[in-house]
Design a protein around this motif. Structure first.
Motif, PDB file in Angstrom:
ATOM      1  N   LEU A 138      -7.459  50.729 110.105  1.00  0.00           N
ATOM      2  CA  LEU A 138      -6.669  50.496 108.217  1.00  0.00           C
ATOM      3  C   LEU A 138      -8.146  50.687 107.323  1.00  0.00           C
ATOM      4  N   TYR A 139      -9.165  49.456 107.277  1.00  0.00           N
ATOM      5  CA  TYR A 139     -10.116  49.288 106.739  1.00  0.00           C
ATOM      6  C   TYR A 139     -10.789  50.417 106.524  1.00  0.00           C
ATOM      7  N   CYS A 140     -11.220  50.888 108.136  1.00  0.00           N
ATOM      8  CA  CYS A 140     -12.446  52.554 107.552  1.00  0.00           C
ATOM      9  C   CYS A 140     -11.092  52.972 106.360  1.00  0.00           C
ATOM     10  N   GLY A 141     -10.101  53.870 107.705  1.00  0.00           N
ATOM     11  CA  GLY A 141      -8.965  54.923 106.273  1.00  0.00           C
ATOM     12  C   GLY A 141      -9.219  54.512 104.700  1.00  0.00           C
ATOM     13  N   LEU A 142      -9.368  53.257 104.250  1.00  0.00           N
ATOM     14  CA  LEU A 142      -9.745  52.683 102.806  1.00  0.00           C
ATOM     15  C   LEU A 142     -10.740  52.790 102.410  1.00  0.00           C
ATOM     16  N   LYS A 143     -11.546  52.399 103.590  1.00  0.00           N
ATOM     17  CA  LYS A 143     -12.889  52.954 102.417  1.00  0.00           C
ATOM     18  C   LYS A 143     -14.099  54.654 102.608  1.00  0.00           C
ATOM     19  N   ALA A 144     -12.783  55.327 103.414  1.00  0.00           N
ATOM     20  CA  ALA A 144     -13.414  56.367 103.472  1.00  0.00           C
ATOM     21  C   ALA A 144     -12.247  57.259 102.323  1.00  0.00           C
ATOM     22  N   LEU A 202      -1.243  45.099 105.708  1.00  0.00           N
ATOM     23  CA  LEU A 202      -0.991  45.695 104.956  1.00  0.00           C
ATOM     24  C   LEU A 202      -1.238  46.211 103.363  1.00  0.00           C
ATOM     25  N   THR A 203      -0.080  45.933 103.222  1.00  0.00           N
ATOM     26  CA  THR A 203      -0.492  46.020 101.408  1.00  0.00           C
ATOM     27  C   THR A 203      -1.706  45.593 100.963  1.00  0.00           C
ATOM     28  N   GLY A 204      -1.630  43.458 101.536  1.00  0.00           N
ATOM     29  CA  GLY A 204      -2.656  42.973 100.604  1.00  0.00           C
ATOM     30  C   GLY A 204      -4.287  43.863 101.212  1.00  0.00           C
ATOM     31  N   LEU A 205      -4.639  44.729 101.619  1.00  0.00           N
ATOM     32  CA  LEU A 205      -5.253  45.383 101.976  1.00  0.00           C
ATOM     33  C   LEU A 205      -5.720  46.253 100.983  1.00  0.00           C
ATOM     34  N   THR A 206      -4.450  47.506 101.658  1.00  0.00           N
ATOM     35  CA  THR A 206      -4.709  48.587 100.965  1.00  0.00           C
ATOM     36  C   THR A 206      -5.342  48.023  99.361  1.00  0.00           C
ATOM     37  N   HIS A 207      -4.198  47.336  98.833  1.00  0.00           N
ATOM     38  CA  HIS A 207      -4.483  45.900  97.216  1.00  0.00           C
ATOM     39  C   HIS A 207      -5.638  46.412  96.986  1.00  0.00           C
ATOM     40  N   LEU A 208      -6.169  45.562  97.822  1.00  0.00           N
ATOM     41  CA  LEU A 208      -7.464  44.930  97.493  1.00  0.00           C
ATOM     42  C   LEU A 208      -9.164  45.942  97.078  1.00  0.00           C
ATOM     43  N   LEU A 209      -8.703  47.465  98.554  1.00  0.00           N
ATOM     44  CA  LEU A 209     -10.166  47.975  98.829  1.00  0.00           C
ATOM     45  C   LEU A 209      -9.250  49.161  97.933  1.00  0.00           C
ATOM     46  N   PHE A 210      -7.706  49.623  97.775  1.00  0.00           N
ATOM     47  CA  PHE A 210      -7.796  51.086  96.300  1.00  0.00           C
ATOM     48  C   PHE A 210      -6.832  50.541  95.410  1.00  0.00           C
ATOM     49  N   THR A 211      -5.707  50.359  95.963  1.00  0.00           N
ATOM     50  CA  THR A 211      -4.739  50.649  94.391  1.00  0.00           C
ATOM     51  C   THR A 211      -5.143  49.766  93.602  1.00  0.00           C
ATOM     52  N   GLY A 212      -5.604  48.721  93.703  1.00  0.00           N
ATOM     53  CA  GLY A 212      -6.066  47.216  92.794  1.00  0.00           C
ATOM     54  C   GLY A 212      -7.420  47.739  92.280  1.00  0.00           C
ATOM     55  N   LEU A 217      -7.257  41.497  92.753  1.00  0.00           N
ATOM     56  CA  LEU A 217      -7.523  42.904  92.627  1.00  0.00           C
ATOM     57  C   LEU A 217      -5.710  42.812  93.743  1.00  0.00           C
ATOM     58  N   THR A 218      -5.186  41.905  94.242  1.00  0.00           N
ATOM     59  CA  THR A 218      -4.158  41.947  94.894  1.00  0.00           C
ATOM     60  C   THR A 218      -2.516  41.573  93.745  1.00  0.00           C
ATOM     61  N   ASP A 219      -2.835  41.261  92.975  1.00  0.00           N
ATOM     62  CA  ASP A 219      -2.258  41.178  92.048  1.00  0.00           C
ATOM     63  C   ASP A 219      -2.308  41.620  90.849  1.00  0.00           C
ATOM     64  N   LEU A 220      -0.942  42.795  90.291  1.00  0.00           N
ATOM     65  CA  LEU A 220      -1.220  43.804  89.289  1.00  0.00           C
ATOM     66  C   LEU A 220      -0.573  42.750  87.898  1.00  0.00           C
ATOM     67  N   ASP A 221      -0.110  42.050  87.624  1.00  0.00           N
ATOM     68  CA  ASP A 221      -0.851  41.081  85.776  1.00  0.00           C
ATOM     69  C   ASP A 221      -2.293  41.304  85.664  1.00  0.00           C
ATOM     70  N   VAL A 274     -17.440  46.232  94.719  1.00  0.00           N
ATOM     71  CA  VAL A 274     -18.160  45.994  95.470  1.00  0.00           C
ATOM     72  C   VAL A 274     -16.599  45.231  96.362  1.00  0.00           C
ATOM     73  N   ALA A 275     -16.039  44.295  95.368  1.00  0.00           N
ATOM     74  CA  ALA A 275     -15.039  43.673  96.805  1.00  0.00           C
ATOM     75  C   ALA A 275     -14.486  44.627  97.509  1.00  0.00           C
ATOM     76  N   GLY A 276     -14.235  43.586  98.164  1.00  0.00           N
ATOM     77  CA  GLY A 276     -13.574  43.508  99.922  1.00  0.00           C
ATOM     78  C   GLY A 276     -13.131  42.702 101.120  1.00  0.00           C
ATOM     79  N   ALA A 277     -12.912  43.124 101.638  1.00  0.00           N
ATOM     80  CA  ALA A 277     -12.576  41.950 102.947  1.00  0.00           C
ATOM     81  C   ALA A 277     -12.227  42.348 104.026  1.00  0.00           C
ATOM     82  N   PHE A 278     -12.660  42.534 105.254  1.00  0.00           N
ATOM     83  CA  PHE A 278     -12.416  43.257 107.040  1.00  0.00           C
ATOM     84  C   PHE A 278     -11.285  42.585 107.337  1.00  0.00           C
ATOM     85  N   LEU A 279     -10.589  43.711 108.387  1.00  0.00           N
ATOM     86  CA  LEU A 279      -9.510  43.423 108.764  1.00  0.00           C
ATOM     87  C   LEU A 279      -9.716  44.075 110.571  1.00  0.00           C
TER      88      LEU A 279
END
Ligand SMILES: NC(=O)c1ccc[n+]([C@@H]2O[C@H](COP(=O)([O-])OP(=O)(O)OC[C@H]3O[C@@H](n4cnc5c(N)ncnc54)[C@H](OP(=O)(O)O)[C@@H]3O)[C@@H](O)[C@H]2O)c1
Length: 261
Positions: free
Chosen positions: A150-156, A105-115, A66-70, A88-93
């Motif tokens: 960051l984790y809480c914001g992305l989960k919200a 920051l960008t990795g977690l945002t890609h994993l939890l949201f953008t991806g 999910l962190t790789d756009l391709d 479901v996918a996720g990781a904690f920080l």
């Protein structure tokens, strides 16, 4: 003659043929995948380590990062419909924002949201009929936490996006459903890497997956939001407690500011 429209509030559950689990290789997602397979559904398991899940186990495993756009743009999304889609996918920080590296920051945002949002856009657009989206957010989407902004914001954000997908999905295909689950702490050591945690007081991911699966299979309304929190009652620590509906976010300061004598 047109068929009378089915009331989406009372429509019976659909006979689903498949379940796609985004983050189904480990932890809670894998427990959900096991239950989908046991229910006889074609079960698609997505994750970076999908190759390590033996296909002999009956899963359709597909590599997705999910962190790789391709990867997000090209991963196979073909599956029988109607399908359950588990996000479901996720990781904690656990780190103050100011100590967080830009790459973290960008990795977690890609994993939890953008991806996942980009991937869901593809996957949901390809559905030719009703879909049942099941999102695993977190009680961290509304609870007061420290050094987890960051984790809480992305989960919200994940929870809010999920709620607001309901009208879009039901407009696209009457009978679509959405389930938003906010779990509390789970006994998944891989998720809390590096932290000292008493897993005896955390919820068993298999038990929580069973509760989620049961709620999902019986859902007839277009949307339900569920909290699955661990009991704090002495002697019942770690026992899942289920309640329904959204929670008001907790204020950042739990205790009243101490008065000077
Ligand atoms: N554990 C808890 O206490 C807890 C509490 C509340 C909510 N949650 C939420 O529950 C969800 C599942 O967590 P878990 O405890 O089951 O953790 P886990 O065992 O670490 O599982 C995480 C899953 O996400 C996948 N994943 C991680 N990075 C990925 C990437 N870059 N691309 C694609 N997939 C990726 C992993 O697969 P690969 O490694 O194969 O990529 C794995 O299947 C998370 O969203 C988490 O926020 C957990």
């Amino acid at each position: 003659m047109t068929q009378p429209e089915q009331n989406p509030h009372t429509a019976p559950p659909h006979t689903h043929r498949a379940a796609a689990v985004i983050g189904g290789t480990h932890g809670l997602g894998h427990q959900l995948a096991l239950r989908a397979r046991a229910a006889g559904l074609t079960t698609v398991v997505y994750g970076r380590s999908a190759d390590t899940v033996p296909t002999a186990t009956g899963f359709d495993t597909r590599r997705l990062d999910l962190t790789d756009l391709d990867s997000v743009r090209t991963a196979d999304i073909a599956m029988p419909t109607p399908a359950y889609v588990f996000w479901v996918a996720g990781a904690f920080l656990k780190k103050p924002l100011t100590d967080t590296e830009e790459a973290e920051l960008t990795g977690l945002t890609h994993l939890l949201f953008t991806g996942p949002v980009l991937f869901l856009r593809r996957l949901l657009a390809a559905q030719e009929g009703p879909v049942h989206l099941v999102t695993i957010a977190s009680s961290s989407s509304w609870k007061r936490r420290e050094r987890e902004s960051l984790y809480c914001g992305l989960k919200a954000a994940q929870a809010t996006l999920t709620r607001n997908l309901v009208p879009e999905l039901t407009a696209a295909h009457g009978g679509s459903r959405v389930t938003l689950i906010n779990p509390g702490g789970l006994a998944v050591p891989d998720f809390h890497t590096g932290l000292e945690i008493d897993y005896g007081h955390m919820m068993d991911p298999g038990e929580v997956a069973g509760i989620i699966w049961d709620l999902v299979r019986r859902q007839t309304a277009p949307f339900q939001e569920v909290q699955i929190l661990r009991s704090g009652v002495p002697g019942r620590e770690g026992v899942p407690e289920v309640s329904f509906g959204a929670r008001v976010p907790q204020p950042p300061q739990a205790e009243p500011i101490a008065r000077l004598p």
